[in-house]
Scaffold this motif. Structure first.
Motif, short mmCIF file in Angstrom:
data_model
loop_
_atom_site.label_atom_id
_atom_site.label_comp_id
_atom_site.label_asym_id
_atom_site.label_seq_id
_atom_site.Cartn_x
_atom_site.Cartn_y
_atom_site.Cartn_z
N PHE F 234 0.77 -1.26 0.08
CA PHE F 234 0.03 -0.11 0.15
C PHE F 234 0.89 1.04 0.09
CE2 PHE F 234 -2.29 -3.14 2.14
CZ PHE F 234 -3.53 -3.19 1.59
N ASP F 235 0.62 2.01 -0.81
CA ASP F 235 1.50 3.40 -1.09
C ASP F 235 0.51 4.73 -0.72
OD1 ASP F 235 3.61 5.10 -1.40
OD2 ASP F 235 3.42 4.81 -3.72
N LYS F 236 1.22 5.83 -0.43
CA LYS F 236 0.59 7.00 0.23
C LYS F 236 1.50 7.90 -1.01
CE LYS F 236 3.35 7.60 3.80
NZ LYS F 236 4.05 6.14 4.16
N ILE F 237 0.52 8.66 -1.67
CA ILE F 237 1.26 9.74 -2.38
C ILE F 237 0.65 11.15 -1.67
CG2 ILE F 237 1.69 10.68 -4.78
CD1 ILE F 237 0.34 8.18 -5.79
N ARG F 238 1.81 11.69 -1.32
CA ARG F 238 1.46 13.11 -0.55
C ARG F 238 2.08 14.31 -1.43
NH1 ARG F 238 3.55 11.95 5.12
NH2 ARG F 238 5.01 10.84 4.18
N ILE F 239 1.57 15.13 -2.40
CA ILE F 239 1.71 16.21 -2.83
C ILE F 239 1.71 17.40 -2.00
CG2 ILE F 239 1.75 17.30 -5.26
CD1 ILE F 239 0.25 14.59 -6.00
N GLY F 240 2.89 17.96 -1.64
CA GLY F 240 2.92 19.04 -0.94
C GLY F 240 2.98 20.32 -1.79
N VAL F 241 1.72 21.04 -1.93
CA VAL F 241 1.68 22.03 -3.13
C VAL F 241 2.54 23.22 -2.52
CG1 VAL F 241 -0.03 23.28 -4.32
CG2 VAL F 241 -0.70 21.20 -3.67
N THR F 242 2.09 23.55 -1.45
CA THR F 242 3.06 24.48 -0.52
C THR F 242 2.91 24.19 0.76
OG1 THR F 242 1.20 26.08 0.34
CG2 THR F 242 1.97 26.57 -1.98
N ALA F 243 3.59 24.75 1.70
CA ALA F 243 3.70 24.46 3.18
C ALA F 243 2.19 24.47 3.92
CB ALA F 243 4.68 25.08 4.03
N SER F 244 1.33 25.02 2.93
CA SER F 244 -0.07 25.33 3.58
C SER F 244 -1.04 24.68 2.77
CB SER F 244 -0.38 26.79 3.57
OG SER F 244 0.68 27.41 4.40
N SER F 245 -0.72 23.76 1.86
CA SER F 245 -1.65 23.09 0.74
C SER F 245 -1.22 21.51 0.41
CB SER F 245 -1.98 24.27 -0.61
OG SER F 245 -3.06 23.39 -1.25
N GLN F 246 -1.94 20.79 0.66
CA GLN F 246 -1.39 19.58 0.47
C GLN F 246 -2.58 18.59 -0.23
OE1 GLN F 246 1.42 18.34 1.48
NE2 GLN F 246 1.42 16.09 1.22
N GLN F 247 -2.00 17.58 -1.13
CA GLN F 247 -3.12 16.58 -1.78
C GLN F 247 -2.37 15.25 -1.26
OE1 GLN F 247 -2.21 17.71 -5.63
NE2 GLN F 247 -4.03 19.12 -5.97
N THR F 248 -3.42 14.17 -1.19
CA THR F 248 -3.06 12.99 -0.71
C THR F 248 -3.69 12.09 -1.62
OG1 THR F 248 -4.65 12.45 0.73
CG2 THR F 248 -2.93 13.76 1.62
N GLN F 249 -2.96 10.95 -1.82
CA GLN F 249 -3.87 9.77 -2.64
C GLN F 249 -3.19 8.44 -2.24
OE1 GLN F 249 -3.20 9.71 -6.81
NE2 GLN F 249 -5.03 8.91 -7.50
N GLY F 250 -3.99 7.27 -2.14
CA GLY F 250 -3.62 5.90 -1.92
C GLY F 250 -3.61 5.26 -3.30
N ARG F 251 -2.59 4.19 -3.22
CA ARG F 251 -2.80 3.23 -4.30
C ARG F 251 -1.90 1.99 -3.77
NH1 ARG F 251 1.74 5.76 -8.87
NH2 ARG F 251 3.76 5.64 -7.40
#
Lengths: 335, 335, 335, 335, 335, 335
Positions: F234-251
């Motif tokens: 199981f993998d988590k993808i965390r995309i830190g857009v800025t220090a104040s904004s984040q996207q997460t996804q699992g695969r």
């Protein structure tokens, strides 16, 4: 007979403006979870005892925070119930020097006030316990609390458990119809160890003994005569010099023998809430570990040192308290 | 003659690092709105009196916050003017024990310093009032403040209003050209009740009376002879043992009779700013409700208990102060 | 008919851990005094209106602090009663982004819940008033609150006062036996201005109008038909994108004419409590000062800007709100 | 010619309620020492430059704290004078989203406003310096500040030092009699590097160039023609989307060549005070270390990242700023 | 011989729960940078002396903050090295009255513990210095610290610099293999001024002199005989009555003459950390400015007044300390 | 096989200046107890799982506070050892928008770094457990931690317990001599469930798979081939857009089947520390309660919502997380 200790009573939230501010001067308040019997439980847990507290809290994030606080001490919370009523609370404005502290309560319709005997499985709760501690606050809150406590006392008596009582009479309770002194006399009759003095005995028995040593001895004798199950009486004398200065002393009558401790002085007082509970916890710990005279000394030292601790609960270890018993004045830093 | 009280003086903001920190050690400061005459007004309002304060504040959100603070006490602020000058303020580093507190002022070009007689409608302001209270701080700030106050005193005298004076001489004021002692003598001449003692009288009259009881009595007699409108003199003696310990006592000469109160002690001191103002407020309240001797006792107790209150303003009710008069040492929690 | 506004409702204390902490993570809480109708009153007072609030608070230092808070806005508190019941309060954990905020109430046995019609002199209270504002929260708290409000509405109707209603239906109230929708329909019948939309109308009338523009217009027509005294209907649409982002829009039906405002967006949200009350206050202010369409714009801007203000109460002046109406995005510092 | 940088200007204290509170909602304020030119000095010192600041502070513990703050950055404070006037200060209510921030000043009678040419030994101060930075705030405060600055500029010009100018025109200054645009034109004539754009040029020259790229180029050419000593012009464009969102971009005209940076976006904005000063500091650092185009990029990145820093002063190192230049979005934690 | 003072020792961070809280009761801690020798350096810098501190800090933002803190006092930090090891730190729970304070250290693998002789250029460091101050803490931390210090002492001795020693023996150090008393005896042999008393002499020499005046005189004579380079001995007696009350007294033996100061009392104690360092700093300042007897009085007053200051470092000016020497009890506000 | 979960790893204290302050701008720090594996344990306990954590803490009041914090979650701490070494800690400066957060560690000589296999009774510890969770942080800290963990893995394997691995490779660890990738490969070989993706697999196996979906699938297949015990990835993808904004996804790749979740966005980010641990805890909870695909959704939602929680530990209940799974955006208040 195990060494586990059971306590029963309200879990109450304390809200207090920081420093010496009044509520009018504040935008924030510090909060602590306590309650007179829970304070005893927590202090015993800090000293390493196995303790279980029985109570009712609100079924919301306030109640959850209260439970987390109890767990942080290592208290067994498995018999804490959750109900729809809000958690009891009180506001405290902390006085200083010649200005008294002030308390405003919001507890008489809270989760503990709405407790009823069917919510507690006393048989299970008391299993393996050596001590059951209660105070006169609980039966003063509501009829349900009175009934629940009474059932617990009966069960404990049947199981041969030591019952310690702090009959703290408070005139701002007892709003639900019963008379405080009558109820307290009834419930004290289940107890084996009485933590109180002349004021409490006079209140319960309707006597008028004097507050001095002689009065104390006679009052104790009268109490033992009327309630033979009580075999030990321990009393704390707290003399509030000002809101910032306090003296404490312990005295006792056990098997007809009177003994007392030296007078301890605490200046400045950080917090005087829960100092009587620190005495009770110190006493129970002392009775489990020392002889009666040392237990009284330990209880008095616990009571004194609690005046230096913020919040309702004595955070001191047995080691810390023994230092006070041994006369350490606090003037050194422990590195 | 109504029981309403008028006060006139600067509304000043106090800024203070929390705890015992110095400014160098801090990143934040607590703030309070006060001012010697406003402290008297606020304390009287807390005790339930009808009070109106006359002053000038800045026409910005700082001035608005000052007005909201006054309103929160229930003070009538309808005659507070707003001007473009910034609100006066001072910084306070709170001392402890053998370390003194320190104050740095920023007030001499503030909104009150720029007040002028045309900004106050004294006739309207004094209507229905029984007491007008002023101190020697106001005329020391600026010529405009002096002129405005003088006009108010003349109007009050014409209207037969009782004028209470605390001639607080401060050497760090009086920068605008006039001599403090000359101005104070002129303005005190309008007064009927003098709140001060030997130091103040010596300052105003240029006399050299001694500080003991005899000196006090003689100084009072000399003051009454030179300013016959003064018929009552009340003095507070505040002995600062350390920055953390204080003693207070009141004495008075009324109609040739000398009387004094017992000495009250306050340890620890929470805040010593505004304790003289608490005395003045206590005195005015006392004169409105009790005889002169009880008024002095009440004033001294108000002064003492203010030492336990954070900020410039005595937050205690008349009931709280009466407890101190009656010898309650603060060692009990009021539930 | 005067321009004074009367509000009636609970004064409630809000307690909230600072920042984004949960209660478990905190040792302190910020507190504010508010209450849905008091929020309207306070916001109107900030904008310079003359306002009187009618309620019951606890007779202790908590109630005193509540009154001082109301006074600080300049609200007339002369008809606030004090009783022995504790002040109502609630706990708030502030959410963020995809995490919702949570509230736990302790109000159903508080001082306002125990109000009764004999405690309010409505004739005196409503004298000289032009507007009477109430919400559906009050009658949901207790039968006493319902009865008291009903008496007030009858008196206001007799005196020809405009009655504005925000029928905020809350399912976590209405525990005392009466049905919310029935009571609300009865009480709304006294009103002249309705602040609500399709949800509220469907709730009260038992209808099933759709939430779109057409549904809104039809619902309004049905409401006017069933309750002819209502001559204006103003609705706020608040779309919570996340706990940190919000959109607001106003729409109205007046004399058969539909109009709506532009959509305003607020990111980040500082506090969403009391934004509906800011709308109501903005609307009443607008009706007193502008035409209906501008009143709606003003109300919507007030609602939007409240999202940037900590606490329950909109602290913005009419000037601040007009800037938002005029499209100022907040990107400049006002020096 | 050394690389040391001299700055001249007011040291001002900023006082701000924490979080998004208004002053009415607060009992405490955070404070910071800053001032537009000191912000430039501090930011340069953080980046490792040798910097000396010339100013006047109050001769009390407030002034001492201000000096300690400057020293903590490593700024040479040996030419800071102390006078009896209080330190200038301002209050800031921090806005959010569609609510603007508000400032109230108390500086026009402070220690810097009372500076005079005889208090500064410019020859000594400027010895060994390569850059002298000033802004249009200083001459707007008082005639003394204007005269002192003018003397400094004359001395610097004689010594062949680069003079950087941020002609920040503020309409709430210039109360002492002189006209802002006339004074600024006179003083800008001493400068070699101009940090400003169309608005500033129009203000100083009385022209009406448009704000777009073409207008900027023409305005720059006009400025260079009228003031030939200016050989480089750098401009920052800050677009305040809301109080919580900001865009920044740099553009420049050097030797007839126009160049600009990409647009950087900052959401949320932590603090927008001092972002122009961060640009100026970044520019001077850039000119000392890079070519003009990279200097502009560095300045724009410094301006952008300052929006994420609390207080008036950019606390970022050159390394931190280079990361922004290189497109690091901040989404990673630096371990 | 210059008047510049060199100090050598660890820069350590102190972390402490606010108020009288324990760590279990807290979610935040106040922090301060200190260290026994740095405390001396800082106090001397506050009094206007030129001071350089030699040490090693961590090469991260914690070390940077430590350096900024030193710079804020005006200390020369040019010889502070940065290394990859973390900064040493300790946790402090502040006691009260009969409850002792508690310390937990995290320093034995920190940046200072990893110092080595090659990191310090002692020749350059000691140039132009008149005094070199060290304590027995440094050689107890690690062998590297011992070696580095020893090299510094040798260099200072060769350069004829006065070497002041506070041989503070701490049993919780000395974990790296060497015996504390042997090392201290070796290093003290380089010193010229000894700041210590009977306990320290007994520890170093292995003697058993008594703690009274006679014991002190004999111990001093023995020390001078065994270590002839020591020509002055100054001792501080700190009697901790409780954690909240303290007495201090100084005594000395110089050229065979014994003298002592009066006993100063401090109640309440704000902070007792660094009071010995305040004594040492006061003594060095005194020796630079007064005769030996006045130097001792000044040192004792510095020690006493430090008990009223939060943090490790005495923030008092020489003027403040002279007030205590002159018997000012702190009971007046300095306006 | 029981549902109890065992975790093993450092208990570390986090210290952080409040708000967006840097350490230089602060006098206080917030603290939290965490640690990557303890974060998993705590989050699981909040969701109602039975969890035991195995570790070593300092034998002082800091270690006691750490234990109390663990107990407050209900974690079984009976196998936590106490040693003389200080508790590991780190400092965090929280970034914002385009400014990154910064961490400075002090852990490599702490109590956990000094752990050794003889301190843990793995047989007893693992009794009745269904899951054993470990991460690649522990073996990177010290050889002792590596050896202790290895022993635990061997025991767990023998006992047939599910072993979940988050092989978090950190280049700032691995200072004690061993190579991270070799050790991790060795230890991962004991595992059955792998929580990681392409980066981790490339690091461990020395491969160079691409980061896209195809690369992920191939990398997973290669991992399963080389380490056959692993049956689920199981993998988590965390995309830190800025220090104040984040996207997460699992695969995930389970039994050859690939599946992924939708992308969740969090703005603003309150705290990004511990979000990977929240994913792991969510996954384990999901595997215990749902199918694999729902488990991944639950884990991704847990990861996302953790970004809104202060501190290292996800405080959300399973119910809270399910709301995010179900698309609740947080725009409603839960009353």
């Amino acid at each position: 007979m195990g060494s586990k200790i059971i306590t029963f009573g309200e879990v109450i939230m304390r809200l207090s403006p920081p420093g010496h501010r009044t509520m009018k001067q504040s935008h924030e308040m510090e909060f602590f979870f306590g309650g007179t019997e829970l304070n005893v439980a927590s202090s015993l847990a800090v000293m390493g005892c196995e303790v279980k507290h029985i109570s009712c809290v609100s079924d919301d994030f306030v109640g959850e925070a209260a439970i987390a606080s109890m767990k942080s001490f290592g208290i067994d919370t498995s018999l804490i119930k959750k109900t729809e009523h809000p958690l009891g609370l009180y506001f405290l404005e902390v006085g200083s020097s010649i200005r008294s502290s002030r308390i405003a309560y919001n507890r008489l319709n809270g989760s503990f006030a709405n407790i009823s005997p069917d919510q507690v499985d006393w048989k299970k709760g008391l299993e393996g316990c050596g001590y059951f501690h209660w105070t006169g606050i609980s039966p003063g809150i509501s009829e349900g609390a009175y009934e629940t406590l009474k059932q617990g006392l009966q069960t404990a008596q049947e199981m041969g458990i030591q019952i310690t009582t702090d009959p703290a009479y408070r005139s701002n309770l007892w709003k639900y119809g019963k008379k405080g002194n009558e109820v307290l006399k009834e419930l004290v009759s289940y107890s084996t160890i009485f933590i109180g003095g002349v004021n409490e005995i006079n209140e319960i028995l309707g006597t008028v003994f004097s507050l001095d040593k002689e009065g104390f001895i006679e009052a104790c004798k009268e109490l033992k005569q009327q309630i033979p199950s009580i075999h030990k009486i321990f009393d704390k004398i707290r003399i509030g010099v000002t809101a910032s200065s306090q003296q404490t002393q312990g005295r006792a009558l056990v098997d007809g023998d009177y003994f007392e401790t030296e007078l301890l002085e605490v200046t400045p007082v950080v917090d005087r809430i829960g100092t009587g509970d620190a005495f009770a916890a110190g006493l129970i710990y002392g009775l489990l570990n020392y002889d009666d005279e040392m237990a009284l000394k330990f209880a008095n030292a616990a009571c004194a040192v609690k005046h230096t601790i913020l919040g309702d609960i004595n955070q001191c270890s047995a080691e810390d308290i023994l230092e006070v018993v041994n006369g350490n004045s606090g003037g050194r830093i422990k590195r």
